[in-house]
Design a protein around this motif. Structure first.
Motif, PDB file in Angstrom:
ATOM      1  N   GLU A 450      24.760 -12.267  -2.322  1.00 35.17           N
ATOM      2  CA  GLU A 450      24.272 -12.159  -3.700  1.00 35.17           C
ATOM      3  C   GLU A 450      23.655 -10.793  -3.956  1.00 35.17           C
ATOM      4  OE1 GLU A 450      21.071 -14.364  -6.668  1.00 35.17           O
ATOM      5  OE2 GLU A 450      21.654 -15.303  -4.782  1.00 35.17           O
ATOM      6  N   THR A 451      22.806 -10.328  -3.069  1.00 31.11           N
ATOM      7  CA  THR A 451      22.185  -9.005  -3.189  1.00 31.11           C
ATOM      8  C   THR A 451      22.032  -8.435  -1.796  1.00 31.11           C
ATOM      9  OG1 THR A 451      20.943  -9.754  -5.123  1.00 31.11           O
ATOM     10  CG2 THR A 451      20.239  -7.704  -4.092  1.00 31.11           C
ATOM     11  N   ALA A 452      22.665  -7.262  -1.591  1.00 33.02           N
ATOM     12  CA  ALA A 452      22.597  -6.648  -0.267  1.00 33.02           C
ATOM     13  C   ALA A 452      21.369  -5.752  -0.108  1.00 33.02           C
ATOM     14  CB  ALA A 452      23.866  -5.840   0.001  1.00 33.02           C
ATOM     15  N   TRP A 453      20.877  -5.188  -1.195  1.00 30.10           N
ATOM     16  CA  TRP A 453      19.693  -4.325  -1.158  1.00 30.10           C
ATOM     17  C   TRP A 453      18.703  -4.797  -2.209  1.00 30.10           C
ATOM     18  CZ3 TRP A 453      18.483  -0.383   2.200  1.00 30.10           C
ATOM     19  CH2 TRP A 453      19.504   0.072   3.034  1.00 30.10           C
ATOM     20  N   LEU A 454      17.446  -4.782  -1.853  1.00 33.59           N
ATOM     21  CA  LEU A 454      16.369  -5.112  -2.785  1.00 33.59           C
ATOM     22  C   LEU A 454      15.381  -3.948  -2.769  1.00 33.59           C
ATOM     23  CD1 LEU A 454      15.818  -8.853  -1.826  1.00 33.59           C
ATOM     24  CD2 LEU A 454      16.839  -8.010  -3.917  1.00 33.59           C
ATOM     25  N   ASN A 455      15.065  -3.452  -3.952  1.00 34.12           N
ATOM     26  CA  ASN A 455      14.153  -2.310  -4.089  1.00 34.12           C
ATOM     27  C   ASN A 455      12.888  -2.757  -4.810  1.00 34.12           C
ATOM     28  OD1 ASN A 455      15.953  -0.246  -2.993  1.00 34.12           O
ATOM     29  ND2 ASN A 455      17.183  -0.623  -4.827  1.00 34.12           N
ATOM     30  N   ILE A 456      11.781  -2.576  -4.165  1.00 36.15           N
ATOM     31  CA  ILE A 456      10.487  -2.935  -4.752  1.00 36.15           C
ATOM     32  C   ILE A 456       9.564  -1.727  -4.660  1.00 36.15           C
ATOM     33  CG2 ILE A 456      10.770  -5.371  -4.183  1.00 36.15           C
ATOM     34  CD1 ILE A 456       8.811  -4.944  -1.857  1.00 36.15           C
ATOM     35  N   SER A 457       8.443  -1.818  -5.347  1.00 35.96           N
ATOM     36  CA  SER A 457       7.406  -0.788  -5.286  1.00 35.96           C
ATOM     37  C   SER A 457       6.101  -1.434  -4.872  1.00 35.96           C
ATOM     38  CB  SER A 457       7.241  -0.087  -6.636  1.00 35.96           C
ATOM     39  OG  SER A 457       8.428   0.592  -6.993  1.00 35.96           O
ATOM     40  N   VAL A 458       5.367  -0.724  -4.042  1.00 35.05           N
ATOM     41  CA  VAL A 458       4.101  -1.242  -3.510  1.00 35.05           C
ATOM     42  C   VAL A 458       2.978  -0.307  -3.964  1.00 35.05           C
ATOM     43  CG1 VAL A 458       2.788  -1.773  -1.428  1.00 35.05           C
ATOM     44  CG2 VAL A 458       5.223  -2.338  -1.548  1.00 35.05           C
ATOM     45  N   PHE A 459       1.907  -0.925  -4.481  1.00 31.02           N
ATOM     46  CA  PHE A 459       0.717  -0.179  -4.873  1.00 31.02           C
ATOM     47  C   PHE A 459      -0.306  -0.213  -3.750  1.00 31.02           C
ATOM     48  CE2 PHE A 459       2.228  -1.435  -9.164  1.00 31.02           C
ATOM     49  CZ  PHE A 459       2.372  -0.156  -9.679  1.00 31.02           C
ATOM     50  N   ALA A 460      -1.010   0.910  -3.605  1.00 29.89           N
ATOM     51  CA  ALA A 460      -2.167   0.979  -2.713  1.00 29.89           C
ATOM     52  C   ALA A 460      -3.339   1.502  -3.530  1.00 29.89           C
ATOM     53  CB  ALA A 460      -1.891   1.888  -1.526  1.00 29.89           C
ATOM     54  N   ALA A 461      -4.407   0.714  -3.604  1.00 27.61           N
ATOM     55  CA  ALA A 461      -5.559   1.092  -4.424  1.00 27.61           C
ATOM     56  C   ALA A 461      -6.825   0.960  -3.601  1.00 27.61           C
ATOM     57  CB  ALA A 461      -5.643   0.208  -5.669  1.00 27.61           C
ATOM     58  N   GLU A 462      -7.797   1.843  -3.944  1.00 31.84           N
ATOM     59  CA  GLU A 462      -9.095   1.752  -3.274  1.00 31.84           C
ATOM     60  C   GLU A 462      -9.843   0.508  -3.748  1.00 31.84           C
ATOM     61  OE1 GLU A 462     -11.318   5.255  -3.813  1.00 31.84           O
ATOM     62  OE2 GLU A 462      -9.750   6.623  -3.105  1.00 31.84           O
ATOM     63  N   ILE A 463     -10.516  -0.108  -2.846  1.00 32.93           N
ATOM     64  CA  ILE A 463     -11.266  -1.326  -3.200  1.00 32.93           C
ATOM     65  C   ILE A 463     -12.392  -0.993  -4.162  1.00 32.93           C
ATOM     66  CG2 ILE A 463     -12.780  -3.134  -2.273  1.00 32.93           C
ATOM     67  CD1 ILE A 463     -11.071  -3.234   0.197  1.00 32.93           C
TER      68      ILE A 463
END
Length: 796
Positions: A450-463
């Motif tokens: 169905e989907t060979a590649w999945l592209n996501i974005s990850v956030f990194a934030a200061e607490i």
């Protein structure tokens, strides 16, 4: 002024004396003798000729601007034949005769009656004539002479311009020519020194001088500096009479501007500049400005800036703002407070244009030290990699770890980091991330097909500061597992010609088949075709694997007949090469068709064959019975449909109206008892039970609830009406038809009695109306009507 007039009078007297002497001289020199021949006959008959002097005048002189009380004697006309007895008359004609010049016709004296101006007219041409006074016979031929106006110094010198403007470069050598001024004098340049001019400088020393004869202004001092003084005002005088005393003069002003030369190098006003830049600044942002001062102007004052040394040459740059002549220090690359907190630059400022004449004044450049401090800033987290690529197998259970992203706070505080997934890039929520350590896990099994590649974005934030965050792309590859069995690549269909048993079999395949597999080629590089084990020895067909992911289907026998069987379904097993292998059974359709002698396909349709024996009687009866049963079912169905529609048709033909009771009369008073029970209204206490509505007859009786019935002795009509309304609203036996009820009951009266005055005219009333006085202003009228009568009776 008096001295000037005295000097002028002396000059006039001197001119008159000179004129008298000149006149005598002129007469002696210009009265040339001429002889007129008189013919006299001698004794011998010879003609004797005698010569005598004639008169000829070349020119006279008269001084200009004479202002004496008497006319000026210009000269005298005289003929030698004039004996003084007054018989000769002198006549003057020509330019100005009779107006400017007049003559005494007896003595021949010529006088000027007006003041003459040599600058207006320098000479006059006149004609003199001597005639007999009595007969006007010319005694002398006409003689032409010129009267010249003798010049005096009455015009001062005048310059061509009232003011002059000139430029000269600064630092010019002494004697450099600046400008030439010229004056003119209207007096006669050929007579005396009235027009001989001499130039002198009145103002502007010691910087400039002027040549007396030419009027050329020159520099008089060396190294005049424009930066010290730029503009000078010089006054030049022109004087006639050769500059001697008594001459007239005129002046003019000359504005001399020193033009700039590049004789000054640029200089920084300080030795060190202090600047600062935030580590959050982006490249191209201005850090600070430096400026080297150059007193020169124009292109001589242009300065360019360069970084020549320092440990920040790779991180900073400098450009020149030519409008402000400043050096703009800009950030070239980002700086990091935690890596290095200060930088030093050596900046040089140099002139763009250098004059070789003043190269000895150099060097035309200067340097300065620029110290730049890096300021700490709360920076967003920084991922250790610009992007991440992870892999996970398809069909992996939920919670399988895909990979990890890692970020850190570049600030010295090293604030803790929290991770999150940008849900705009993961709408199906396939993944989740641990907010503390950045581990990414699956939330459901994934399907590579169905989907060979999945592209996501990850956030990194200061607490401690959620606004400081960073974002990184994460690409997740779904690895293939062999979870799809191969299938036919297309819906194959084979054809075989029907033939006799004796015809040989063809070596050509009936059909060549291939397969398709959704899995990756690694899990299905080659397909294997075979028959199921239970029909491995199929007597009709066989499958031969070509070992190239294709197979051919062949007939094992001949003599196929459409009459016996026109369609064969052949199961084919296809296996892939994956681990573990996957297989599927696919059905191949093979039709028996008619062909010509060459084996060409003619038709695959089933042909009709003539039966040898006819149908039996039982079979015919069964067929007829089925037909009869079908007819009966149709008739019953139609009958039932009609019965169901009849009530609807009858109902539609009825005169159905809205049950609204309409009264087209205004009521018959107490005798009208059709629409309501007037006895009930007249005696509300006598109600003992339920009285149904008269607009419709209910199908069953409805007993009112005890709580809705009014009190037995109630005389309040309002309560009675509200009770009836509630009963009508809650009556389930009566449909919600509109009904108009008319109630003529007015009640039993009030404690105050009737206020009507209808019977007051015929009935004597002994009532006391004094209480009306206490009812307020609204009843004041009634109180006045009734109370006044009582008062009148009492008074009577």
């Amino acid at each position: 002024m008096k001295e000037h007039y005295c000097l002028q009078a002396a000059l006039v007297c001197l001119g008159v004396l000179c004129h008298s002497q000149a006149l005598a001289t002129e007469r002696r020199s210009h009265l040339r003798p001429s002889f007129h021949g008189h013919h006299e006959k001698g004794k011998e008959g010879q003609v004797l000729q005698r010569s005598k002097r004639g008169w000829v005048w070349n020119q006279f002189f008269v001084i200009e601007e004479y202002t004496g009380p008497d006319p000026v004697l210009v000269g005298r006309l005289h003929s030698d034949i004039d004996s003084g007895d007054g018989n000769i008359k002198y006549i003057l004609s020509g330019e100005g005769a009779g107006t400017i010049f007049v003559i005494d016709d007896k003595s021949g004296n010529i006088h000027a009656t007006k003041t003459l101006d040599r600058e207006e007219r320098a000479q006059y041409t006149l004609m003199a004539q001597a005639v007999d006074r009595d007969t006007n016979r010319p005694l002398e031929p006409p003689s032409e002479f010129i009267v010249k106006v003798q010049d005096i110094n009455d015009n001062p010198p005048e310059f061509l311009h009232e003011t002059y403007h000139a430029n000269v470069p600064e630092r010019s050598n002494v004697g450099t020519s600046v400008i030439q001024v010229t004056a003119s004098d209207a007096d006669d340049p050929t007579y005396g020194n009235s027009a001989k001019l001499v130039y002198s400088i009145l103002e502007g020393q010691p910087y400039f001088s002027v040549e007396a004869q030419t009027g050329i202004i020159r520099t008089a001092l060396p190294n005049m500096d424009r930066e010290a003084k730029e503009e000078y005002h010089v006054v030049i005088q022109a004087k006639d009479m050769g500059g001697h005393m008594g001459g007239l003069s005129g002046t003019t002003k000359v504005t001399i501007t020193l033009t700039d030369v590049n004789d000054n190098p640029p200089k920084f006003p300080q030795s060190v500049y202090q600047m600062s830049v935030s580590e959050a600044a982006v490249p191209g942002e201005e850090v600070g400005r430096v400026k080297a001062k150059d007193p020169d102007i124009g292109e001589n004052g242009l300065v360019t800036y360069n970084i020549v040394d320092g440990d920040g040459m790779e991180l900073f740059e400098i450009t020149t703002d030519y409008e402000t002549q400043e050096g703009v220090v800009k950030l070239k690359k980002p700086v990091d407070f935690e890596t290095k907190r200060a930088y030093s630059l050596k900046v040089e400022a140099a002139n763009v244009h250098i004059d070789p004449k003043f190269i000895s004044n150099g060097p035309f450049k200067d340097t300065v030290t620029v110290k730049i401090a890096v300021e700490d800033a709360d920076e967003p987290p920084m991922f250790l990699a610009p992007s991440y690529i992870h892999e996970v197998q398809e069909n992996a259970a939920a919670g399988t770890v895909v990979g990890r992203v890692h970020a850190k706070d570049p600030d010295a505080a090293n604030s803790p980091i929290r991770y999150s997934i940008d849900r705009h890039t993961d709408l199906d929520r396939f993944f989740t991330i641990n907010p503390e350590d950045g581990f990414i896990k699956t939330t459901k099994p994934l399907d590579r097909e169905e989907t060979a590649w999945l592209n996501i974005s990850v956030f990194a934030a200061e607490i401690h500061n959620r606004h400081q965050e960073a974002k990184v792309p994460v690409a997740i590859r779904v690895l293939d597992v062999n979870d799809n069995a191969p299938k036919f690549a297309a819906p194959y269909e084979g054809f075989i010609c029907e033939s006799d048993q004796t015809k040989p079999l063809s070596n050509q395949p009936i059909v060549t088949i291939s397969a398709d597999d959704k899995d990756d080629t690694a899990n299905g590089p080659r397909f294997i075709f075979s028959l199921p084990p239970e029909i491995i020895h199929n007597p009709n067909f066989t499958v031969r694997d070509n070992r190239d992911s294709t197979a051919g289907v062949y007939a094992r026998r001949g003599g196929f007949s459409r009459q016996k069987q026109d369609l064969y379904l052949l199961p084919v097993v296809i296996s892939d090469g994956g681990i573990p292998p996957m297989s599927s059974t696919n059905t191949l359709t093979i039709k028996v068709c008619g062909c010509d002698v060459h084996g060409a396909l003619l038709s695959c349709n089933a042909e009709a064959y003539v039966l040898n024996a006819g149908l039996s009687t039982g079979a015919l009866i069964a067929i007829l019975a089925c037909i009869v049963i079908l007819l009966v079912i149709v008739v019953l169905f139609v009958t039932l449909r009609r019965q169901k529609k009849e009530p609807l048709i009858v109902f539609e033909e009825e005169d159905v109206r809205e049950n609204i009771i309409t009264y087209d009369d205004e009521g018959g008073g107490e005798e009208d008892t059709e629409a309501f029970d007037i006895a009930t209204l007249q005696n509300p206490d006598g109600i003992n039970g339920f009285i149904p509505r008269k607009d419709i007859k209910p199908e069953y009786q409805y007993m009112p609830r005890p709580g809705l019935r009014p009190a037995p002795n109630s005389v309040d009509v309002d309560d009675f009406i509200n009770t009836r309304i509630q009963e009508a609203d809650n009556d389930p036996t009566a449909p919600p038809y509109d009904s108009i009820q008319i109630y003529g009951y007015e009640g039993r009266g009030s404690v105050a009695g009737s206020l009507s005055s209808l019977e007051s005219a015929t009935t004597d009333s002994d009532l006391d109306y004094d209480y009306l006085q206490n009812w307020g202003p609204r009843f004041k009228k009634l109180a006045d009507l009734y109370g006044s009568k009582d008062t009148f009776d009492d008074d009577s």
